[in-house]
Design a protein around this motif. Structure first.
Motif, PDB file in Angstrom:
ATOM      1  N   SER A 108      -9.528  -0.049  -4.449  1.00  0.00           N
ATOM      2  CA  SER A 108     -10.669  -0.922  -4.717  1.00  0.00           C
ATOM      3  C   SER A 108     -11.783  -0.159  -5.420  1.00  0.00           C
ATOM      4  O   SER A 108     -12.511  -0.718  -6.236  1.00  0.00           O
ATOM      5  CB  SER A 108     -11.177  -1.554  -3.416  1.00  0.00           C
ATOM      6  N   ASP A 109     -11.913   1.131  -5.122  1.00  0.00           N
ATOM      7  CA  ASP A 109     -12.948   1.939  -5.749  1.00  0.00           C
ATOM      8  C   ASP A 109     -12.676   2.150  -7.236  1.00  0.00           C
ATOM      9  O   ASP A 109     -13.600   2.291  -8.036  1.00  0.00           O
ATOM     10  CB  ASP A 109     -13.039   3.291  -5.039  1.00  0.00           C
ATOM     11  N   LEU A 110     -11.398   2.155  -7.626  1.00  0.00           N
ATOM     12  CA  LEU A 110     -11.008   2.390  -9.017  1.00  0.00           C
ATOM     13  C   LEU A 110     -10.957   1.108  -9.850  1.00  0.00           C
ATOM     14  O   LEU A 110     -10.692   1.168 -11.050  1.00  0.00           O
ATOM     15  CB  LEU A 110      -9.631   3.065  -9.065  1.00  0.00           C
ATOM     16  N   ARG A 111     -11.199  -0.041  -9.227  1.00  0.00           N
ATOM     17  CA  ARG A 111     -10.972  -1.304  -9.914  1.00  0.00           C
ATOM     18  C   ARG A 111     -11.869  -1.498 -11.137  1.00  0.00           C
ATOM     19  O   ARG A 111     -11.518  -2.221 -12.061  1.00  0.00           O
ATOM     20  CB  ARG A 111     -11.141  -2.474  -8.953  1.00  0.00           C
ATOM     21  N   SER A 112     -13.030  -0.847 -11.141  1.00  0.00           N
ATOM     22  CA  SER A 112     -13.962  -1.048 -12.253  1.00  0.00           C
ATOM     23  C   SER A 112     -13.681  -0.126 -13.430  1.00  0.00           C
ATOM     24  O   SER A 112     -14.339  -0.234 -14.475  1.00  0.00           O
ATOM     25  CB  SER A 112     -15.400  -0.816 -11.761  1.00  0.00           C
ATOM     26  N   LEU A 113     -12.720   0.784 -13.276  1.00  0.00           N
ATOM     27  CA  LEU A 113     -12.435   1.746 -14.334  1.00  0.00           C
ATOM     28  C   LEU A 113     -11.449   1.171 -15.343  1.00  0.00           C
ATOM     29  O   LEU A 113     -10.753   0.194 -15.077  1.00  0.00           O
ATOM     30  CB  LEU A 113     -11.885   3.035 -13.725  1.00  0.00           C
ATOM     31  N   ASP A 114     -11.384   1.816 -16.492  1.00  0.00           N
ATOM     32  CA  ASP A 114     -10.508   1.330 -17.551  1.00  0.00           C
ATOM     33  C   ASP A 114      -9.062   1.780 -17.370  1.00  0.00           C
ATOM     34  O   ASP A 114      -8.176   1.288 -18.068  1.00  0.00           O
ATOM     35  CB  ASP A 114     -11.014   1.828 -18.914  1.00  0.00           C
ATOM     36  N   THR A 115      -8.823   2.712 -16.470  1.00  0.00           N
ATOM     37  CA  THR A 115      -7.475   3.228 -16.277  1.00  0.00           C
ATOM     38  C   THR A 115      -6.525   2.121 -15.848  1.00  0.00           C
ATOM     39  O   THR A 115      -6.793   1.392 -14.893  1.00  0.00           O
ATOM     40  CB  THR A 115      -7.474   4.335 -15.200  1.00  0.00           C
ATOM     41  N   ASP A 116      -5.405   1.990 -16.545  1.00  0.00           N
ATOM     42  CA  ASP A 116      -4.396   0.987 -16.191  1.00  0.00           C
ATOM     43  C   ASP A 116      -3.415   1.651 -15.229  1.00  0.00           C
ATOM     44  O   ASP A 116      -2.631   2.511 -15.630  1.00  0.00           O
ATOM     45  CB  ASP A 116      -3.677   0.502 -17.449  1.00  0.00           C
ATOM     46  N   PHE A 117      -3.481   1.257 -13.971  1.00  0.00           N
ATOM     47  CA  PHE A 117      -2.647   1.917 -12.968  1.00  0.00           C
ATOM     48  C   PHE A 117      -1.802   0.913 -12.203  1.00  0.00           C
ATOM     49  O   PHE A 117      -2.120  -0.265 -12.117  1.00  0.00           O
ATOM     50  CB  PHE A 117      -3.495   2.737 -11.994  1.00  0.00           C
ATOM     51  N   GLY A 118      -0.716   1.412 -11.647  1.00  0.00           N
ATOM     52  CA  GLY A 118       0.109   0.644 -10.730  1.00  0.00           C
ATOM     53  C   GLY A 118       0.062   1.280  -9.365  1.00  0.00           C
ATOM     54  O   GLY A 118      -0.464   2.384  -9.195  1.00  0.00           O
ATOM     55  N   ILE A 119       0.602   0.606  -8.375  1.00  0.00           N
ATOM     56  CA  ILE A 119       0.573   1.107  -7.001  1.00  0.00           C
ATOM     57  C   ILE A 119       1.970   1.069  -6.416  1.00  0.00           C
ATOM     58  O   ILE A 119       2.756   0.149  -6.686  1.00  0.00           O
ATOM     59  CB  ILE A 119      -0.420   0.281  -6.146  1.00  0.00           C
ATOM     60  N   LEU A 120       2.294   2.100  -5.617  1.00  0.00           N
ATOM     61  CA  LEU A 120       3.612   2.251  -5.004  1.00  0.00           C
ATOM     62  C   LEU A 120       3.456   2.676  -3.553  1.00  0.00           C
ATOM     63  O   LEU A 120       2.456   3.291  -3.180  1.00  0.00           O
ATOM     64  CB  LEU A 120       4.421   3.333  -5.744  1.00  0.00           C
ATOM     65  N   LEU A 180      -8.080  -6.791  -3.578  1.00  0.00           N
ATOM     66  CA  LEU A 180      -6.998  -5.911  -4.006  1.00  0.00           C
ATOM     67  C   LEU A 180      -6.068  -6.580  -5.001  1.00  0.00           C
ATOM     68  O   LEU A 180      -5.861  -6.099  -6.107  1.00  0.00           O
ATOM     69  CB  LEU A 180      -6.199  -5.437  -2.788  1.00  0.00           C
ATOM     70  N   LYS A 181      -5.479  -7.712  -4.613  1.00  0.00           N
ATOM     71  CA  LYS A 181      -4.399  -8.253  -5.429  1.00  0.00           C
ATOM     72  C   LYS A 181      -4.900  -8.923  -6.707  1.00  0.00           C
ATOM     73  O   LYS A 181      -4.137  -9.108  -7.641  1.00  0.00           O
ATOM     74  CB  LYS A 181      -3.564  -9.228  -4.614  1.00  0.00           C
ATOM     75  N   THR A 182      -6.174  -9.262  -6.763  1.00  0.00           N
ATOM     76  CA  THR A 182      -6.689  -9.881  -7.973  1.00  0.00           C
ATOM     77  C   THR A 182      -7.611  -8.941  -8.741  1.00  0.00           C
ATOM     78  O   THR A 182      -7.414  -8.673  -9.905  1.00  0.00           O
ATOM     79  CB  THR A 182      -7.447 -11.184  -7.638  1.00  0.00           C
ATOM     80  N   LYS A 183      -8.607  -8.375  -8.059  1.00  0.00           N
ATOM     81  CA  LYS A 183      -9.596  -7.569  -8.755  1.00  0.00           C
ATOM     82  C   LYS A 183      -9.097  -6.155  -9.047  1.00  0.00           C
ATOM     83  O   LYS A 183      -9.415  -5.580 -10.083  1.00  0.00           O
ATOM     84  CB  LYS A 183     -10.889  -7.490  -7.938  1.00  0.00           C
ATOM     85  N   SER A 184      -8.349  -5.560  -8.119  1.00  0.00           N
ATOM     86  CA  SER A 184      -7.988  -4.164  -8.266  1.00  0.00           C
ATOM     87  C   SER A 184      -6.609  -3.971  -8.855  1.00  0.00           C
ATOM     88  O   SER A 184      -6.412  -3.164  -9.750  1.00  0.00           O
ATOM     89  CB  SER A 184      -8.046  -3.455  -6.897  1.00  0.00           C
ATOM     90  N   ILE A 185      -5.634  -4.655  -8.320  1.00  0.00           N
ATOM     91  CA  ILE A 185      -4.262  -4.467  -8.769  1.00  0.00           C
ATOM     92  C   ILE A 185      -4.075  -5.124 -10.126  1.00  0.00           C
ATOM     93  O   ILE A 185      -4.435  -6.272 -10.335  1.00  0.00           O
ATOM     94  CB  ILE A 185      -3.273  -5.048  -7.751  1.00  0.00           C
ATOM     95  N   ARG A 186      -3.433  -4.407 -11.060  1.00  0.00           N
ATOM     96  CA  ARG A 186      -3.400  -4.851 -12.440  1.00  0.00           C
ATOM     97  C   ARG A 186      -2.152  -5.646 -12.803  1.00  0.00           C
ATOM     98  O   ARG A 186      -2.003  -6.059 -13.927  1.00  0.00           O
ATOM     99  CB  ARG A 186      -3.503  -3.630 -13.370  1.00  0.00           C
ATOM    100  N   ASP A 187      -1.219  -5.860 -11.880  1.00  0.00           N
ATOM    101  CA  ASP A 187      -0.004  -6.601 -12.230  1.00  0.00           C
ATOM    102  C   ASP A 187       0.644  -7.146 -10.962  1.00  0.00           C
ATOM    103  O   ASP A 187       0.379  -6.688  -9.853  1.00  0.00           O
ATOM    104  CB  ASP A 187       0.980  -5.697 -12.984  1.00  0.00           C
ATOM    105  N   GLU A 188       1.509  -8.141 -11.135  1.00  0.00           N
ATOM    106  CA  GLU A 188       2.159  -8.792 -10.003  1.00  0.00           C
ATOM    107  C   GLU A 188       3.108  -7.855  -9.275  1.00  0.00           C
ATOM    108  O   GLU A 188       3.317  -7.973  -8.073  1.00  0.00           O
ATOM    109  CB  GLU A 188       2.907 -10.036 -10.474  1.00  0.00           C
ATOM    110  N   ASP A 189       3.717  -6.910 -10.009  1.00  0.00           N
ATOM    111  CA  ASP A 189       4.598  -5.941  -9.356  1.00  0.00           C
ATOM    112  C   ASP A 189       3.836  -5.130  -8.314  1.00  0.00           C
ATOM    113  O   ASP A 189       4.329  -4.886  -7.205  1.00  0.00           O
ATOM    114  CB  ASP A 189       5.211  -4.995 -10.390  1.00  0.00           C
ATOM    115  N   SER A 190       2.631  -4.696  -8.673  1.00  0.00           N
ATOM    116  CA  SER A 190       1.833  -3.926  -7.731  1.00  0.00           C
ATOM    117  C   SER A 190       1.420  -4.768  -6.530  1.00  0.00           C
ATOM    118  O   SER A 190       1.295  -4.265  -5.410  1.00  0.00           O
ATOM    119  CB  SER A 190       0.594  -3.352  -8.426  1.00  0.00           C
ATOM    120  N   SER A 191       1.203  -6.060  -6.734  1.00  0.00           N
ATOM    121  CA  SER A 191       0.914  -6.941  -5.609  1.00  0.00           C
ATOM    122  C   SER A 191       2.080  -6.964  -4.629  1.00  0.00           C
ATOM    123  O   SER A 191       1.892  -6.949  -3.409  1.00  0.00           O
ATOM    124  CB  SER A 191       0.631  -8.364  -6.122  1.00  0.00           C
ATOM    125  N   GLU A 192       3.289  -7.002  -5.169  1.00  0.00           N
ATOM    126  CA  GLU A 192       4.482  -6.944  -4.315  1.00  0.00           C
ATOM    127  C   GLU A 192       4.536  -5.619  -3.562  1.00  0.00           C
ATOM    128  O   GLU A 192       4.879  -5.578  -2.375  1.00  0.00           O
ATOM    129  CB  GLU A 192       5.729  -7.109  -5.180  1.00  0.00           C
TER     130      GLU A 192
END
Length: 492
Positions: A346-358, A418-430
């Motif tokens: 959530s802290d990184l959500r405002s940055l331009d970095t395109d990241f995924g989560i695992l 998380l799933k809307t503002k921070s996470i950048r794709d549906e895969d990361s939501s999963e």
């Protein structure tokens, strides 16, 4: 501050509540932040599990919550006890939750914020003096062991109306931390702090694309996302971009992490410091072939300074130990993989970095689940001081707030933040679903039984012999367990 104590004024006050933000502010230990709301009942017409609680009127009672505070960690400030209707996703949800429950039972909620290194002593002094100073204490778990073994806390099983099998209580926490049939620290949907403290792996999607990294989400789904697979991937990505022969902040590290990787990957790999026998009694179970081999693998990872950057010690030309600078290192594109807790997402959500989560990688593909540690360094759990004078009232309030949080606070945190503002794709939501469904509150790690969990991290980091190091701690582990059970038996 609004205080709804005169029910004849209720229609006016409800209208005012829609206009004025009134669910509380946070102040220091000698002041209180109060949410005051009256009793109108809660709408139960929608089809959702609800607690079976009696109707009651607590006559404007002030329900006092003491919470640890670390000024150096503003990203971990308490945001889930009191809130304002101010447009912030979490604050609004907390406001609505408190409004609904406090109206139903006619009570207030006060947040008392106390320095992390002072709260334990404050609770102890209150209990020793017989002072009913707090209704609920949320202590950073790193400081939690002494309260457990000295009779200062109430067993959650003994609190009326608390149903630990209900969906708003975390059964993983209840199962992991029950000792001698008692539970002194619990997690529920009342707070998001335990969720924020959950370990995860982020990856830089641009770097992954540039270096032809395989589909990481598919690896997770197939069960092949393992520590060794991760190491093989990032060893092919680490790059000395400026060609000076050393890795610095302008290069690409395979994996950005910290000391906590040792514990997170050990538990994530299914490692066991302790296990329970058929009677539910903890015993030392570290000395197995699987635990040793898992520890040696993590040791190989943590000692590989050519690929792994440990921000607690600094590595090569980047001696960064500050959390914020460490996060900025990932945000600037200096690493493929990045270990942190979910509060970083959530802290990184405002940055331009395109990241995924695992999730945390497994030890091997045969491991059944991905397991994600809840950190005792940044997590607080619910506890009730032994001087609490009305456990029925406490039970009703905790059960009602926890249940309402499931429908107000959880969606705000999980689906929106998380799933809307921070996470950048549906895969990361999963992936987030997988992470939060399989969380580990490890008793040994939280209370550092015998000093071995903390020492194992040092052993992994320093490259010491694991078996001989463990053998030097085995007696300490047994002694620490004996002491805990002896102290608990005295309380009986």
């Amino acid at each position: 501050m609004l205080k709804y104590s005169n029910r004849s004024l209720l229609p006016v006050l409800v209208l005012l509540a829609a206009i004025i933000a009134s669910c509380g502010t946070v102040e220091t230990a000698d002041t209180e932040a109060t949410t005051a709301i009256s009793d109108t009942g809660t709408d139960t017409s929608s089809e959702k599990p609800l607690p079976e609680l009696p109707e009651d009127d607590f006559d404007g009672y002030n329900f006092r919550v003491a919470h640890w505070d670390m000024p150096d960690w503003p990203m971990r400030a308490c945001v889930d006890i009191v809130g304002e209707n101010n447009g912030d996703t979490i604050s609004d949800a907390v406001y609505r939750r408190n409004l609904a429950v406090c109206e139903r039972y006619n009570f207030e909620i006060s947040l008392i914020s106390v320095r992390w290194d002072e709260l334990k002593g404050m609770v102890t002094n209150a209990v020793m003096a017989g002072d009913d100073a707090f209704d609920l204490v949320i202590l950073r778990m790193y400081e939690g062991k002494d309260l457990l073994t000295t009779g200062q806390l109430v067993d959650f099983h003994s609190i009326p109306y608390i149903d630990l099998t209900a969906p708003w209580w975390d059964s993983n926490c209840s199962d992991n931390l029950t000792i001698d049939g008692k539970l002194y620290y619990a997690a529920s949907d009342l707070t998001i702090e335990d969720k924020n403290a959950t370990s995860a792996i982020l990856f830089n999607k641009k770097i992954a694309d540039d270096y032809g990294v395989e589909d990481l989400y598919s690896l997770v789904r197939s069960g092949e996302w393992t520590i060794e697979r991760m190491m093989n991937i990032y060893s092919e990505v680490t790059s000395d971009l400026d060609g000076d022969g050393e890795l610095g902040e302008n290069d690409i590290w395979g994996f950005l992490g910290g000391n906590d990787v040792g514990s997170a990957f050990f538990l994530g790999g299914g490692g066991k410091y302790l296990s329970k026998d058929g009677s539910g009694v903890f015993y030392d179970s570290f000395n197995t072939e699987r635990n040793i081999e898992l520890s040696q693998l993590i040791q190989r990872l943590m000692s590989d300074s050519d690929n792994f950057y440990n921000h607690h010690t600094g590595a090569q030309k980047v001696p960064i130990t500050d959390d914020t600078e460490y996060r900025n290192l990932f945000a600037s594109g200096a690493g493929l993989f990045y270990w942190d807790r979910l509060d970083a997402v959530s802290d990184l959500r405002s940055l331009d970095t395109d990241f995924g989560i695992l999730p945390t990688p497994k030890y091997d593909a045969e491991q059944e689940n991905y397991i994600n540690q809840v950190s005792h360094h940044t997590m607080g759990l619910l506890s009730v001081p032994a001087t609490q004078t009305d456990l029925e009232r406490t039970g009703i309030i905790l059960e009602a707030l926890s249940a309402e949080s499931r429908y107000e606070l959880n969606p705000a945190y999980y689906d929106v933040l998380l799933k809307t503002k921070s996470i950048r794709d549906e895969d990361s939501s999963e992936m987030l679903d997988i992470i939060l469904a399989n969380r580990c509150y490890d008793f040994a790690a939280i209370f550092n039984i015998g000093g071995w969990p903390d020492e194992l991290i040092n052993v992994m980091k320093n490259g010491s012999a694991i078996v001989s190091s463990y053998e030097s701690y085995a007696t300490k582990i047994e002694s620490a367990l004996d002491d805990i059970y002896d102290e608990l038996s005295i309380l009986d």
